[in-house]
Write a protein that holds these residues in place. Structure first.
Motif, short mmCIF file in Angstrom:
data_model
loop_
_atom_site.label_atom_id
_atom_site.label_comp_id
_atom_site.label_asym_id
_atom_site.label_seq_id
_atom_site.Cartn_x
_atom_site.Cartn_y
_atom_site.Cartn_z
N ARG A 89 0.82 -1.20 0.00
CA ARG A 89 0.00 0.00 0.00
C ARG A 89 0.87 1.26 0.00
N ILE A 124 -8.73 -4.82 0.35
CA ILE A 124 -8.84 -3.74 1.33
C ILE A 124 -8.46 -2.38 0.78
N ASP A 125 -7.86 -2.32 -0.40
CA ASP A 125 -7.41 -1.04 -0.97
C ASP A 125 -8.11 -0.81 -2.30
N ARG A 126 -9.07 0.10 -2.33
CA ARG A 126 -9.88 0.31 -3.52
C ARG A 126 -9.17 1.14 -4.58
N TYR A 229 -10.03 -13.09 2.76
CA TYR A 229 -10.29 -11.82 2.08
C TYR A 229 -10.83 -12.00 0.66
N TYR A 232 -14.06 -10.38 -0.62
CA TYR A 232 -14.12 -8.92 -0.56
C TYR A 232 -13.36 -8.25 -1.70
#
Length: 308
Positions: A89, A124-126, A229, A232
């Motif tokens: 990230r 988790i990171d769009r 995950y 998602y």
């Protein structure tokens, strides 16, 4: 294509790597963020993948994980999966500051251990608009039990506890080989093909690789569950690339995990075993990944010809 050395700050730790500019890219272009798997350094064929992506007009940002290769980080040779997820990230954030990068067209690619990271990051990171996960670790719990004989597991747990106590006392972390010629000897990756690939690749192209990790790296491996995950990731497009005869990150675990993901997704089985993806099966692994990123990040009309 052009390649330059890069470095960026990851919460006080400097990570270093390469940035490849996509052939024929005009202005801000799609970019793929990449890191390697368990203990590996970027010279272990990540340059080949980055070049394949760059030849299609995609930028590629490649870096060494903290504590390995040219990157900083202490303790050296320690693999904390969640620190590596955060570093993906950080790498994405760094990429968004570069004039060559279209911040709305960023993909992530990972392989083996980092194949698991790519799944988590995409969930988790769009900012991630497409993901490719190659020969991935999907469940540390199940993978550990596929690699380690049941009667050895209690011995590992005792070592983990002893190491935790020693580190609490201020002693240096216990170390374990990544690979060993004897698959029954203590090592993090106890398969014959792991020993062959790591030792041969180290000799041929990656002299900075070291055959050791902290024992705690193995413990953290057993606790890491990227499979949780997978549901998602959607609506980010997912390409999963297990190998047909993978004995390190078993094929069946990855295929079963794929069923938990939602659309859009694609499963493509690579020929051979875990490490064939990098060498004899390189085209079989790199071309589907390239095409996935081109399809979902940009339209490709030939070498160096991207259209928004």
């Amino acid at each position: 294509m052009a390649r330059r050395d890069i470095e960026f700050n990851a919460e006080g730790v400097t990570l270093r790597g390469w940035f490849y500019t996509g052939d024929g890219a005009q202005g801000a272009a799609p970019t793929v963020v990449m890191a390697h798997g368990f203990s590996a350094v970027k010279e272990m064929y990540l340059d080949d993948y980055a070049e394949a992506f760059a030849a299609a007009g995609l930028n590629a940002l490649v870096y060494d994980n903290r504590g390995f290769g040219t990157s900083d980080g202490e303790p050296r040779q320690e693999i904390d999966p969640w620190a590596q997820v955060r570093d993906y990230r950080h790498a994405i954030t760094y990429a968004t500051t570069l004039p060559e990068v279209d911040v709305d067209r960023i993909g992530v690619w990972g392989t083996s251990y980092s194949g698991g990271h790519a799944l988590v990051v995409a969930a988790i990171d769009r900012r991630v608009r497409a993901v490719v996960s190659q020969v991935p670790l999907v469940s540390g719990h199940d993978n550990f039990r596929a690699l380690v004989r049941a009667d050895f597991i209690d011995g590992f747990r005792a070592q983990f506890d002893a190491d935790r106590l020693a580190r609490f006392r201020g002693e240096p972390p216990a170390m374990v080989p990544v690979v060993d010629k004897d698959p029954l000897a203590p090592s993090a990756l106890p398969t014959p093909d792991s020993y062959t690939w790591f030792t041969e690749t180290h000799e041929k192209r990656a002299p900075s690789w070291r055959n050791e990790v902290t024992l705690r790296s193995v413990e953290m491996f057993t606790e890491y569950e990227p499979v949780a995950y997978l549901p998602y990731i959607s609506p980010t497009p997912l390409l999963l690339l297990p190998a047909q005869n993978d004995v390190l990150t078993p094929t069946g675990l990855a295929v079963a995990a794929y069923e938990k993901a939602r659309e859009p997704k694609k499963l493509q089985i690579l020929p051979g075993g875990h490490f064939d993806a990098y060498v004899t099966g390189f085209e079989s692994s790199s071309l589907p990944a390239r095409d996935w990123f081109v399809e979902h990040l940009a339209r490709w009309e030939g070498p160096g010809q991207l259209r928004p």
